[in-house]
Design an enzyme around this catalytic site. Sequence first.
Site, mmCIF file in Angstrom:
data_model
loop_
_atom_site.group_PDB
_atom_site.id
_atom_site.type_symbol
_atom_site.label_atom_id
_atom_site.label_comp_id
_atom_site.label_asym_id
_atom_site.label_seq_id
_atom_site.Cartn_x
_atom_site.Cartn_y
_atom_site.Cartn_z
ATOM 1 N N SER A 153 0.833 -1.209 0.000
ATOM 2 C CA SER A 153 0.000 0.000 0.000
ATOM 3 C C SER A 153 0.862 1.252 0.000
ATOM 4 O O SER A 153 1.970 1.249 0.556
ATOM 5 C CB SER A 153 -0.868 -0.020 1.259
ATOM 6 N N TYR A 172 -2.379 -0.369 10.092
ATOM 7 C CA TYR A 172 -2.602 -0.919 8.748
ATOM 8 C C TYR A 172 -1.318 -0.796 7.925
ATOM 9 O O TYR A 172 -0.854 -1.768 7.318
ATOM 10 C CB TYR A 172 -3.755 -0.166 8.067
HETATM 11 N N1 LIG Z 1 -8.420 0.046 -2.421
HETATM 12 C C1 LIG Z 1 -7.308 0.738 -2.215
HETATM 13 O O1 LIG Z 1 -7.250 1.960 -2.424
HETATM 14 C C2 LIG Z 1 -6.069 0.055 -1.729
HETATM 15 C C3 LIG Z 1 -4.902 0.810 -1.564
HETATM 16 C C4 LIG Z 1 -3.755 0.194 -1.113
HETATM 17 C C5 LIG Z 1 -3.747 -1.157 -0.864
HETATM 18 N N2 LIG Z 1 -4.878 -1.886 -1.010
HETATM 19 C C6 LIG Z 1 -4.826 -3.322 -0.732
HETATM 20 O O2 LIG Z 1 -5.335 -4.008 -1.851
HETATM 21 C C7 LIG Z 1 -5.964 -5.222 -1.442
HETATM 22 C C8 LIG Z 1 -7.373 -5.278 -1.991
HETATM 23 O O3 LIG Z 1 -8.090 -4.191 -1.423
HETATM 24 P P1 LIG Z 1 -9.523 -3.741 -1.908
HETATM 25 O O4 LIG Z 1 -9.638 -2.297 -1.672
HETATM 26 O O5 LIG Z 1 -9.800 -4.341 -3.255
HETATM 27 O O6 LIG Z 1 -10.413 -4.440 -0.789
HETATM 28 P P2 LIG Z 1 -11.624 -5.435 -0.909
HETATM 29 O O7 LIG Z 1 -12.303 -5.403 0.418
HETATM 30 O O8 LIG Z 1 -12.458 -5.142 -2.100
HETATM 31 O O9 LIG Z 1 -10.918 -6.831 -1.135
HETATM 32 C C9 LIG Z 1 -10.341 -7.552 -0.089
HETATM 33 C C10 LIG Z 1 -11.057 -8.904 -0.004
HETATM 34 O O10 LIG Z 1 -10.339 -9.665 0.968
HETATM 35 C C11 LIG Z 1 -11.278 -10.433 1.677
HETATM 36 N N3 LIG Z 1 -10.687 -10.760 2.974
HETATM 37 C C12 LIG Z 1 -10.382 -9.916 3.986
HETATM 38 N N4 LIG Z 1 -9.837 -10.595 5.006
HETATM 39 C C13 LIG Z 1 -9.837 -11.899 4.633
HETATM 40 C C14 LIG Z 1 -9.412 -13.092 5.265
HETATM 41 N N5 LIG Z 1 -8.906 -13.068 6.503
HETATM 42 N N6 LIG Z 1 -9.510 -14.258 4.600
HETATM 43 C C15 LIG Z 1 -10.030 -14.293 3.350
HETATM 44 N N7 LIG Z 1 -10.466 -13.191 2.698
HETATM 45 C C16 LIG Z 1 -10.356 -12.021 3.344
HETATM 46 C C17 LIG Z 1 -12.494 -9.541 1.818
HETATM 47 O O11 LIG Z 1 -13.676 -10.287 2.063
HETATM 48 C C18 LIG Z 1 -12.512 -8.812 0.483
HETATM 49 O O12 LIG Z 1 -13.370 -9.439 -0.450
HETATM 50 C C19 LIG Z 1 -5.893 -5.231 0.079
HETATM 51 O O13 LIG Z 1 -4.771 -5.980 0.449
HETATM 52 C C20 LIG Z 1 -5.696 -3.770 0.432
HETATM 53 O O14 LIG Z 1 -5.045 -3.614 1.674
HETATM 54 C C21 LIG Z 1 -6.053 -1.306 -1.454
#
Ligand SMILES: NC(=O)c1ccc[n+]([C@@H]2O[C@H](COP(=O)([O-])OP(=O)(O)OC[C@H]3O[C@@H](n4cnc5c(N)ncnc54)[C@H](O)[C@@H]3O)[C@@H](O)[C@H]2O)c1
Length: 312
Positions: free
Chosen positions: A101, A126
């Site tokens: 991130s 986080y």
């Molecule tokens: N969206 C952003 O702006 C952003 C920015 C930086 C990093 N990220 C990272 O990108 C990744 C995806 O994020 P996103 O925004 O698409 O989120 P999202 O919530 O759409 O996707 C994450 C998925 O992980 C699943 N999940 C969470 N904990 C879990 C567990 N213990 N076991 C199994 N499944 C689990 C959730 O149910 C969810 O469907 C994450 O790692 C997040 O930290 C996202």
Amino acid sequence: MVGIDNLNDYYDTSLKQERLNMLQSYPSFAFRRANVEDQDTISQIFQSYMPSVVIHLAAQAGVRYSLKNPHAYIQSNIVGFLNIMEGCRQVQCEHLIYASSSSVYGANTAMPFSVRDNVDHPVSLYAATKKSNELMAHTYSHLYGLPTTGLRFFTVYGPWGRPDMALLTFTKAIVEGRPIQVYNEGKMKRDFTYIDDIVEAVVRLLPLKPAANPAWRKDRPDPGSSYAPYRVCNIGNNQPVDLLSFISILEEKLNRRAVKEFLPLQAGDVPETYAAVDELTELIHFSPATPIEVGISRFVDWYTEYYGVQYV
Ligand SMILES: NC(=O)c1ccc[n+]([C@@H]2O[C@H](COP(=O)([O-])OP(=O)(O)OC[C@H]3O[C@@H](n4cnc5c(N)ncnc54)[C@H](O)[C@@H]3O)[C@@H](O)[C@H]2O)c1
């Protein structure tokens, strides 16, 4: 191809289910509902499917939630990440790509943020878990030769996005005529990155497993690469947008004015993000470039249809 998700209720599970329904329309896609924290189940799934490439995105996301629920982050993001790495090690996976991130840049203010910068000053738990993932990945790249690519995503937005993020919460509030909460009195900038650009970058990275960097020097360690098959990449738009401009564009697309409630910077948040993407561009001959007006417009089209909004 197998996908794993525990479909937890951090936010509306029907949104997660509908995303999953789309994936399940592909005959080559199998879904296993599982928690990445569950060591035995994750190990069994790896043994059954023997994946050659793994894209690990599951995590407890969100900076603000981490202030109230710190344990969820250690469980999902640290224990879960270890289980995924162990699975990769057991099946001798050829490439682990995982979500880090932009929050790892923490207290840094030198812009744009570069993978060559030191990132030892996170300002939220986080962010600390994401930085920890990069450190954990390096040990497996070093110990077991597991090729790992960590992706530092910068504020991803677009259709089907997370309902706890600003674009969704702002849109919902504006449509319902409620005030939006504008932190740091609006003096924020984000390098908003459109979801399709993220997908394009990840797909291009899949076959490009990192090799050891022969120029890497132990006496002058470059944080962005290694003597081991390890890399981290920024994936951002390289074009930060003022929060107030972002709100104006959204107002224009929604054809409604927002009522703004100005608030101080929230604990754990950072005022600005801005990705340097030179290494990414060199690697995959692509970098995110969707203009914010285009991305917000596509988002509003999706939101309007998905939530059946009638307001224009
Ligand atoms: N969206 C952003 O702006 C952003 C920015 C930086 C990093 N990220 C990272 O990108 C990744 C995806 O994020 P996103 O925004 O698409 O989120 P999202 O919530 O759409 O996707 C994450 C998925 O992980 C699943 N999940 C969470 N904990 C879990 C567990 N213990 N076991 C199994 N499944 C689990 C959730 O149910 C969810 O469907 C994450 O790692 C997040 O930290 C996202």
